[in-house]
Design an enzyme around this catalytic site. Structure first.
Site, PDB file in Angstrom:
ATOM      1  CE  LYS A 150      -3.177   1.939   3.449  1.00 18.56           C
ATOM      2  NZ  LYS A 150      -2.328   2.963   4.055  1.00 18.56           N
ATOM      3  CE  LYS A 152       5.034   1.006  -2.319  1.00 18.51           C
ATOM      4  NZ  LYS A 152       4.062   1.671  -1.454  1.00 18.51           N
ATOM      5  CE  LYS A 193       5.425   8.279  -2.989  1.00 21.96           C
ATOM      6  NZ  LYS A 193       5.623   7.917  -1.578  1.00 21.96           N
ATOM      7  CG  ASP A 208      -3.028   1.690  -2.515  1.00 25.86           C
ATOM      8  OD1 ASP A 208      -3.007   2.861  -2.162  1.00 25.86           O
ATOM      9  OD2 ASP A 208      -3.548   0.782  -1.849  1.00 25.86           O
TER      10      ASP A 208
HETATM   11  P1  ADP Z   1       6.277   3.972   0.456  1.00 26.48           P
HETATM   12  O1  ADP Z   1       7.523   3.796  -0.330  1.00 26.48           O
HETATM   13  O2  ADP Z   1       5.565   2.671   0.721  1.00 26.48           O
HETATM   14  O3  ADP Z   1       5.338   4.987  -0.129  1.00 26.48           O
HETATM   15  P2  ADP Z   1       8.035   5.153   2.406  1.00 26.48           P
HETATM   16  O4  ADP Z   1       9.128   4.145   2.490  1.00 26.48           O
HETATM   17  O5  ADP Z   1       8.316   6.399   1.619  1.00 26.48           O
HETATM   18  O6  ADP Z   1       6.677   4.515   1.913  1.00 26.48           O
HETATM   19  O7  ADP Z   1       7.649   5.509   3.904  1.00 26.48           O
HETATM   20  C1  ADP Z   1       6.660   6.459   4.216  1.00 26.48           C
HETATM   21  C2  ADP Z   1       7.052   7.165   5.509  1.00 26.48           C
HETATM   22  O8  ADP Z   1       7.023   6.240   6.595  1.00 26.48           O
HETATM   23  C3  ADP Z   1       8.465   7.750   5.464  1.00 26.48           C
HETATM   24  O9  ADP Z   1       8.444   8.997   6.101  1.00 26.48           O
HETATM   25  C4  ADP Z   1       9.281   6.760   6.287  1.00 26.48           C
HETATM   26  O10 ADP Z   1      10.368   7.380   6.934  1.00 26.48           O
HETATM   27  C5  ADP Z   1       8.263   6.274   7.304  1.00 26.48           C
HETATM   28  N1  ADP Z   1       8.543   4.913   7.802  1.00 26.48           N
HETATM   29  C6  ADP Z   1       8.693   3.788   7.073  1.00 26.48           C
HETATM   30  N2  ADP Z   1       8.904   2.720   7.879  1.00 26.48           N
HETATM   31  C7  ADP Z   1       8.887   3.191   9.154  1.00 26.48           C
HETATM   32  C8  ADP Z   1       9.043   2.588  10.448  1.00 26.48           C
HETATM   33  N3  ADP Z   1       9.238   1.274  10.609  1.00 26.48           N
HETATM   34  N4  ADP Z   1       8.986   3.408  11.530  1.00 26.48           N
HETATM   35  C9  ADP Z   1       8.775   4.740  11.390  1.00 26.48           C
HETATM   36  N5  ADP Z   1       8.606   5.364  10.218  1.00 26.48           N
HETATM   37  C10 ADP Z   1       8.664   4.604   9.101  1.00 26.48           C
HETATM   38 MG    MG Z   2       8.067   4.664  -2.148  1.00 28.79          MG
END
Ligand code: ADP
Ligand code: MG
Length: 314
Positions: free
Chosen positions: A14, A19, A45, A132
């Site tokens: 999601k 990720k 993104k 998603d």
């Molecule tokens: P995605 O790639 O799935 O869209 P991201 O890796 O960019 O998500 O993470 C979204 C946000 O959540 C970021 O700000 C990241 O730092 C935070 N985040 C991810 N995993 C954790 C975790 N285990 N604890 C705290 N914050 C986290």
């Molecule tokens: Mg991402």
């Protein structure tokens, strides 16, 4: 050392679930185990590799456009950037908003990397994919992958997305030797719903990572946990790196994984809503320990969970 060559991983989950954070840290963990790793961001993104390089690198699609799609005019250094721990980084980029197809972008990316003789140069290639709702386009990396990995929290929405991704893996596995390596629970200490789901739809759980403020901070600083712990000589961060090393070590054993049999939407709604009703628990932020109110343990009762409506399907 295990002789892994050309292993392809596709990380799905999601939006906003973690990720890219998970991907970057797994990539470094694999590199720390001596593997030559390429991470390919497949999210419009284009921030997948941000914590590896510290900046937003040019995307393949933008680069190809600027060269009028003359592949012969593109050099590896135009699109492949070296990130922390010698992890190589590529951002596929996105189709124009509201037009085009993510699958086309991934296809162009793989085509260009092959032209540059880069696609077969790595021990591990990790695709970090927007996932998603997996349409045919965004399922494209599964055409190349040996393993899919799903990032989820302990809440309904992420597990719903996970189930859709599982369905895509099952579909692609009919024509290509693809396995689901398993789930990674992220930003959650609780795993009751995850366990309930994997009981009904068997698949391994590779790791469960809590909500850790240092992970959020590392992202703001444009760093991974590995780079942060070494640049700030902060050994208190090493336990977080161990989560990622553990995942990498499991992947390097080339685990059997599964070809999942996803649940029907009805079964999934029933399973998770029944669970809310019968467990007698109160639920904090989808029971995942993440989101508003996490700090003060705000709770919601099952009557406030508006997906608890299996009657929809009658
Ligand atoms: P995605 O790639 O799935 O869209 P991201 O890796 O960019 O998500 O993470 C979204 C946000 O959540 C970021 O700000 C990241 O730092 C935070 N985040 C991810 N995993 C954790 C975790 N285990 N604890 C705290 N914050 C986290
Ligand atoms: Mg991402």
């Amino acid at each position: 050392m295990l002789k892994i060559r050309n292993m392809k991983l596709a990380v799905y989950g999601k939006g906003g679930i973690g990720k890219s954070t998970t991907s970057c840290n797994i990539s470094i963990a694999l590199a720390k185990r001596g593997k030559k790793v390429l991470q390919i961001g497949c999210d419009p993104k284009h921030d997948s590799t941000f914590t590896l390089t510290g900046f937003l690198i040019p995307t393949i699609i933008d680069t190809l456009q600027s060269k009028d799609y003359h592949y012969e005019d593109v050099w590896p250094e135009d699109v492949i950037y070296q990130g922390y721990g010698n992890v190589d980084c590529v951002e596929a980029g996105g189709p124009p908003a509201g037009a085009g197809c993510g699958g086309y972008v991934v296809g162009e990316t793989v085509k260009l990397l092959k032209e540059l003789n880069a696609f077969y140069e790595y021990d591990v290639i990790l695709f970090d994919v927007l996932g998603d709702v997996v349409c045919g386009g965004f399922a494209a990396p599964l055409n190349y992958a040996d393993y899919c990995i799903i990032v989820t929290d302990n809440g309904f929405d992420a597990l719903f997305a996970a189930n859709r991704i599982a369905a895509s893996v099952r579909e692609k596995a009919r024509i290509h030797p693809l396995r689901l390596a398993g789930l990674i629970g992220n930003r959650t200490v609780k795993r009751d719903l995850i366990d309930k789901y994997v009981e009904a739809c068997p698949m391994p759980v590779l790791e469960i990572l809590p909500l850790i403020d240092d992970i959020r901070i590392s992202r703001v600083k444009g760093q991974t946990l590995f780079s942060l712990s070494s640049s700030e000589h902060d050994s208190s961060l090493l336990y977080i790196c161990d989560f990622y090393l553990n995942i990498a070590d499991q992947l390097l054993t080339e685990p059997e994984g599964v070809v999942p049999r996803e649940l029907s939407d009805k079964d999934l709604f029933t399973l998770l809503s029944d669970f809310y009703y019968t467990s007698g628990q109160t639920i904090g932020q989808n029971s995942d320990g993440f989101g508003k109110g996490n700090k003060n343990h705000e709770t919601a009762t099952s009557s406030e969970i508006n997906f608890s409506v299996p009657d929809f399907f009658l």
